[in-house]
Design a protein around this motif. Structure first.
Motif, short mmCIF file in Angstrom:
data_model
loop_
_atom_site.label_atom_id
_atom_site.label_comp_id
_atom_site.label_asym_id
_atom_site.label_seq_id
_atom_site.Cartn_x
_atom_site.Cartn_y
_atom_site.Cartn_z
N ASP A 151 37.08 -7.15 -23.13
CA ASP A 151 36.46 -7.15 -21.79
C ASP A 151 35.44 -6.03 -21.64
O ASP A 151 34.38 -6.21 -21.06
CB ASP A 151 37.53 -6.98 -20.71
N SER A 152 35.80 -4.86 -22.15
CA SER A 152 34.92 -3.69 -21.94
C SER A 152 33.82 -3.60 -22.99
O SER A 152 33.01 -2.69 -22.95
CB SER A 152 35.75 -2.41 -21.91
N SER A 153 33.79 -4.55 -23.93
CA SER A 153 32.78 -4.47 -24.99
C SER A 153 31.39 -4.89 -24.54
O SER A 153 30.41 -4.58 -25.18
CB SER A 153 33.20 -5.33 -26.19
N TRP A 154 31.34 -5.63 -23.45
CA TRP A 154 30.00 -6.13 -23.06
C TRP A 154 29.76 -6.14 -21.56
O TRP A 154 28.74 -6.63 -21.09
CB TRP A 154 29.80 -7.53 -23.64
N TYR A 155 30.64 -5.53 -20.77
CA TYR A 155 30.51 -5.56 -19.31
C TYR A 155 29.20 -4.95 -18.84
O TYR A 155 28.64 -5.36 -17.82
CB TYR A 155 31.70 -4.85 -18.65
N TYR A 156 28.69 -3.96 -19.60
CA TYR A 156 27.42 -3.32 -19.20
C TYR A 156 26.28 -4.34 -19.15
O TYR A 156 25.30 -4.12 -18.45
CB TYR A 156 27.07 -2.18 -20.17
N ALA A 157 26.41 -5.43 -19.91
CA ALA A 157 25.36 -6.46 -19.89
C ALA A 157 25.60 -7.47 -18.77
O ALA A 157 24.66 -8.01 -18.18
CB ALA A 157 25.30 -7.16 -21.24
N ARG A 158 26.86 -7.71 -18.45
CA ARG A 158 27.16 -8.66 -17.37
C ARG A 158 26.63 -8.15 -16.03
O ARG A 158 26.26 -8.94 -15.16
CB ARG A 158 28.67 -8.90 -17.30
N TYR A 159 26.57 -6.83 -15.86
CA TYR A 159 26.03 -6.26 -14.62
C TYR A 159 24.59 -6.69 -14.39
O TYR A 159 24.07 -6.63 -13.29
CB TYR A 159 26.04 -4.73 -14.69
N LEU A 160 23.90 -7.09 -15.45
CA LEU A 160 22.48 -7.40 -15.33
C LEU A 160 22.25 -8.68 -14.53
O LEU A 160 21.24 -8.82 -13.85
CB LEU A 160 21.84 -7.51 -16.72
N SER A 161 23.18 -9.65 -14.66
CA SER A 161 23.10 -10.85 -13.81
C SER A 161 24.53 -11.36 -13.63
O SER A 161 24.93 -12.35 -14.22
CB SER A 161 22.19 -11.91 -14.43
N PRO A 162 25.28 -10.63 -12.80
CA PRO A 162 26.74 -10.83 -12.72
C PRO A 162 27.17 -12.19 -12.18
O PRO A 162 28.32 -12.57 -12.34
CB PRO A 162 27.20 -9.71 -11.79
N LYS A 163 26.25 -12.89 -11.52
CA LYS A 163 26.66 -14.16 -10.93
C LYS A 163 26.17 -15.35 -11.73
O LYS A 163 26.35 -16.50 -11.33
CB LYS A 163 26.19 -14.24 -9.48
N ASP A 164 25.57 -15.07 -12.87
CA ASP A 164 25.02 -16.13 -13.71
C ASP A 164 26.14 -17.08 -14.15
O ASP A 164 27.11 -16.67 -14.78
CB ASP A 164 24.36 -15.51 -14.95
N ALA A 165 26.02 -18.37 -13.81
CA ALA A 165 27.08 -19.33 -14.15
C ALA A 165 26.74 -20.11 -15.40
O ALA A 165 27.51 -20.96 -15.85
CB ALA A 165 27.32 -20.27 -12.97
N THR A 166 25.55 -19.88 -15.96
CA THR A 166 25.12 -20.69 -17.10
C THR A 166 25.09 -19.95 -18.42
O THR A 166 24.91 -20.54 -19.48
CB THR A 166 23.69 -21.23 -16.85
N ARG A 167 25.26 -18.64 -18.38
CA ARG A 167 25.19 -17.82 -19.60
C ARG A 167 25.81 -16.47 -19.29
O ARG A 167 25.97 -16.11 -18.11
CB ARG A 167 23.74 -17.67 -20.05
N PRO A 168 26.16 -15.70 -20.31
CA PRO A 168 26.83 -14.42 -20.04
C PRO A 168 25.97 -13.49 -19.21
O PRO A 168 26.48 -12.76 -18.36
CB PRO A 168 27.12 -13.84 -21.42
N PHE A 169 24.67 -13.51 -19.45
CA PHE A 169 23.73 -12.72 -18.64
C PHE A 169 22.32 -13.15 -19.02
O PHE A 169 22.12 -13.85 -20.02
CB PHE A 169 23.91 -11.21 -18.84
N ASP A 170 21.37 -12.70 -18.22
CA ASP A 170 19.99 -13.11 -18.40
C ASP A 170 19.29 -12.20 -19.43
O ASP A 170 19.16 -11.00 -19.19
CB ASP A 170 19.31 -13.03 -17.02
N PRO A 171 18.84 -12.74 -20.54
CA PRO A 171 18.18 -11.90 -21.55
C PRO A 171 16.93 -11.19 -21.03
O PRO A 171 16.60 -10.10 -21.48
CB PRO A 171 17.81 -12.89 -22.67
N GLU A 172 16.26 -11.80 -20.05
CA GLU A 172 15.09 -11.12 -19.48
C GLU A 172 15.49 -9.86 -18.74
O GLU A 172 14.80 -8.85 -18.77
CB GLU A 172 14.29 -12.07 -18.56
N ALA A 173 16.64 -9.94 -18.07
CA ALA A 173 17.16 -8.75 -17.39
C ALA A 173 17.54 -7.69 -18.43
O ALA A 173 17.38 -6.50 -18.21
CB ALA A 173 18.36 -9.10 -16.52
#
Ligand SMILES: [Zn+2]
Ligand SMILES: [Zn+2]
Length: 831
Positions: free
Chosen positions: A505-527
């Motif tokens: 869980d803590s291995s990638w949370y810093y990236a989820r903050y970039l688009s935390p509500k994204d329902a289609t991918r873990p996060f937005d690569p542009e962010a």
């Protein structure tokens, strides 16, 4: 309207927290044209209330984020909760409540406490790892990594905690006990899922060189944990058998000094090579070793012991047959389970040789040109590199070069090869527990382990699980969960009942903050392009070889998946020290010395607690809680408050009058600008908040010394008051905001100090505050003195008269007159 005379934090703090929140000033992305800064603190595990360690890490991060925001950066400062994992499950077993329910409550309480401390988080980006919308991406990553062979199933020797009833990581085993519950840890062979982190070992190692803004001790710990050792594998043929003993050595340059080889007692060749006459003794030794645990056998203080097998093996470099022993200090699972022994150049081998009367042969001489006389003169092994001696064709070579040539020679001759070995092991991450991410695998009789198709993610944790902490995994006892159909053939199949290690869980949370509500991918690569890497990461140094290595690994996987573009997840790492109890011991219920942030905020207000944390020491140092110091900082804030109250008449001073400030008030201006410089330095260079706060205290003291009388005086005082409020803002933001609004009045009605620019200092006012004054006697230059720029005639005259050279010209004469030109010259007219 005049300001309140008393400092009453409780009447102001909540009000400003609401103003900041409603103005949205902590939201990232508000300044799309500005340079970004991503400030991140390790997210909390919400078990119970906030403790002082949390108070420290978030106060450090918040002060920095607030400063950077005032510097004009677009700042991302998010927060979330690391909510899955064993502590919540163990607590649930204890009090019979469901971990989901308990975790939810804890988060509500935690969030309120964080808000009461005035932390400027972008709450819109909050992430909770227990939320299926978060952990579905753990599952998605699992499937992607399975496709790429980065995830695999193995029969692993695992560390089984007898207390937690689950597998735990190597890093969580301390002295054969579980780091969490201190129960004994035993070895158990079970199938498990593992991440092939070892495939990234070289890259993880190389990356450390680029982490210039990480503490050296952290990168050193990672370097050691990854543990690359270059060496050679060499085969020693056993005489009278077709077998060879493969040894691994990092010191092949010493191989001409090998006088025996040692097998682990468990080595498969032991039974085969042991001479009949030695069998009884060898068997007894092996049996005894099987019963002794590895750490005990190989510990520093364990006596070295062994037995001779009766066999001999041939050193392929010398052609010489050496005896084969078995000994307690060699383990079957480490390296090849066999070592060559060079007693002259390895201390353990030396002690063993002395004990059993085995020969010692010196083959490395110091590169200084000194000579080791002979083995009898050695009191201990000499382990340094040097120059080879008595080493056949390799004699005379320096050690490093010899190692290269000799391992190449082994390869050429077919009896060995150069090899690289790693201490790092793959990361076994399946857990036999409930409160974790379900591993998205379905077992079909026909198709084996089939990953759950992406469209069927997330595999949600069934709420009805019965958690007992013993026996088979809780998920195995939920038939509605276990029984499913195979995604390939549609026939009945069973779900994996293991869950993932929380470190996932803590291995990638810093990236989820970039688009935390994204329902289609873990996060937005542009962010990710905009915000990564994290510019400053703040957290405890205890995470050096687990979290901080795992998240560097995960970042590399995400780069392979095209989600991130930077080499490393975090540019700068700040590791904060511990807050000990008032008695200097680690805070613990056992010592009754626990001080929690909540009650302190209620007693003193958030600003006092924040100031204490930041003033007690630089971030990386440990601090002891001190009621006296906390009181002292409360009094400091009250003192700041009173000087603002006492100087209210200065609030309206015309700024134009500043240029006329002179004497003590010019000195005040200089002090104000030097303070701006010092507080700025406290953020820009090494983080030394304590020196910044100390500078503010001095400026406040200076204000107390002065009674303004003119407009110019008052303008200088106003300038100082505005600076005090502004510079105080990252440390004690509520009081700062209130005082700043008092000084500025209606002009600031719709503004917030927290979003104002950081002040700049005037270099002319900061420049050296002393001047060189020429000293003349009867118009002739006789010396010079250094004096404060504001020094008056009396001060300068006293300095000049004390000057040795000037003294000789004044000796025995009467001073008739003194001519003084401020900042320039003093002339003594004598007769
Ligand atoms: Zn345990
Ligand atoms: Zn099937």
């Amino acid at each position: 309207m005049s300001m309140n005379e008393r400092y009453e934090p409780h009447s102001i703090e909540a009000r400003w927290q609401e103003r900041w929140a409603s103005a949205g000033i902590f939201q990232a992305g508000r300044r799309p044209g500005a340079e970004k800064r991503y400030v991140l603190e390790m997210f909390p595990y919400p078990s119970g209330a906030m403790h002082m360690g949390h108070g420290r890490v978030y106060t450090i991060g918040d002060a920095l984020a607030r400063y950077l925001r005032m510097r004009g950066y677009d700042v991302l400062h998010p927060i979330g909760f690391d909510a899955l994992g064993l502590p919540a499950e163990n607590a649930a077993i204890k009090d019979g409540r469901h971990p989901a329910e308990r975790t939810r409550e804890n988060i509500v309480a935690f969030r309120a406490e964080m808000k009461s401390l005035g932390y400027g988080f972008d709450w819109d980006r909050e992430v909770v790892t227990a939320d299926p919308e978060y952990y579905r991406w753990n599952q998605w990553f699992f499937v992607k990594m399975l496709e790429r062979g980065i995830v695999y199933r193995r029969q692993g020797k695992a560390n089984w905690c007898t207390g937690c009833q689950t597998v735990i990581a190597n890093e969580q085993v301390v002295d054969d006990r579980c780091e969490r519950c201190e129960s004994p840890v035993v070895e158990k062979v079970i199938p498990e899922w593992a991440f092939r982190i070892t495939a990234f070992a070289q890259d993880l190692l190389d990356g450390l060189d680029g982490l210039k803004e990480w503490p050296d001790r952290i990168t050193t710990m990672q370097r050691n944990w990854i543990g690359r050792s270059e060496g050679a594998e060499v085969d020693f043929a056993v005489q009278g058998s077709g077998d060879a003993i493969k040894v691994f050595t990092t010191r092949v340059d010493t191989i001409y000094g090998c006088t025996y080889v040692v097998l682990a007692p468990e080595h498969p060749l032991v039974a085969k090579v042991t001479a009949p006459a030695r069998k009884a003794e060898v068997d007894a030794f092996v049996a005894r070793m099987r019963k002794t645990d590895a750490a005990e056998r190989t510990g520093e203080s364990a006596p070295k012991e062994g037995v001779f097998t009766g066999a001999h093996a041939v050193n392929p470099y010398t052609g010489e047959a050496v005896p084969v022993w078995i000994a307690n200090f060699v383990l079957a699972e480490y390296g090849t389970g066999a070592v060559m022994s060079v007693p002259a150049h390895d201390q353990r081998d030396f002690e063993f040789a002395k004990k059993y009367g085995l020969p010692i042969r010196v083959v490395i001489q110091p590169s200084t040109g000194d000579r080791i006389p002979g083995p009898d003169a050695l009191a201990a092994a000499t382990t340094e590199d040097g120059v080879l001696d008595a080493s056949g064709p390799f004699s005379g070579l320096p050690s490093a070069e010899a190692r290269r040539r000799m391992s190449a020679h082994a390869k050429e001759k077919g009896f060995g090869q150069p090899t690289v070995r790693w201490h790092l092991r793959d990361w076994g991450f399946s857990r036999q527990r409930y409160w974790g991410t379900p591993i998205p695998i379905i077992y079909c009789e026909e198709h084996g382990a089939v990953p759950v198709p992406e469209k069927d993610l997330p595999v949600v944790l069934p709420p009805q699980a019965i958690i007992t902490g013993t026996g088979e995994p809780p998920l195995a006892k939920v038939p509605e969960f276990v029984n499913t159909t195979c995604p390939v053939c549609g026939k009945p199949a069973r779900r994996e009942v293991e869950t993932m290690d929380t470190f996932v869980d803590s291995s990638w949370y810093y990236a989820r903050y970039l688009s935390p509500k994204d329902a289609t991918r873990p996060f937005d690569p542009e962010a990710a392009r905009r915000w990564l890497p994290v510019d400053v990461y703040v957290g405890g140094p205890e995470h050096a070889v687990m979290h901080l290595l795992y998240f560097r690994f995960w970042h590399r996987v995400m780069r392979q998946l095209g989600l991130v573009f930077e080499d490393e997840p975090a540019r700068r790492l700040v590791t904060q020290g511990i807050v000990n109890g008032p008695d200097g011991r680690k805070m613990s219920k056992r010592w009754g010395n626990v001080v929690a942030p909540g009650p302190m905020v209620r007693k003193y207000g958030a600003d006092t607690l924040r100031l204490f944390i930041l003033f007690a020491a630089p971030p990386e140092k440990d601090i002891d809680w001190s009621d006296e110091q906390v009181d002292g900082l409360f009094r400091f804030l009250a003192r700041v408050w009173r000087i603002f109250h006492a100087r209210q008449e200065s609030f309206a001073a015309p700024e134009a009058a500043l240029a006329q400030a002179s004497g003590d008030f010019l000195e005040l201006r200089r002090r104000t600008h030097r303070t701006i410089q010092r507080v700025t330095d406290a953020f820009e260079k090494e983080l030394k908040f304590n020196t910044g706060i100390a500078a503010l205290m001095e400026l406040v003291n200076a204000l107390y010394q002065l009674e303004p009388r003119s407009d110019a005086d008052r303008a200088a005082v106003r300038e100082a008051l505005v600076a005090v409020a502004t510079l105080l803002s990252p440390f004690a933001p509520h009081a700062a905001e209130e005082l700043w609004h008092e000084v500025l009045g209606p002009a600031a009605r719709d503004r917030l100090l927290a979003a104002e620019p950081w002040p700049a200092f005037d270099p002319a006012l900061v420049a050296a505050d002393t001047v060189t004054i020429a000293v003349q006697v009867n118009g002739k230059l006789r010396g010079e003195v250094q004096a404060a720029i504001s020094a008056g005639e009396a001060d300068v005259r006293a300095l000049a008269e004390a000057d040795e050279k000037v003294k000789t010209h004044l000796a025995g004469k009467t001073i008739r007159k003194v001519v003084f030109v401020p900042k320039r010259l003093v002339n003594f007219v004598v007769g």
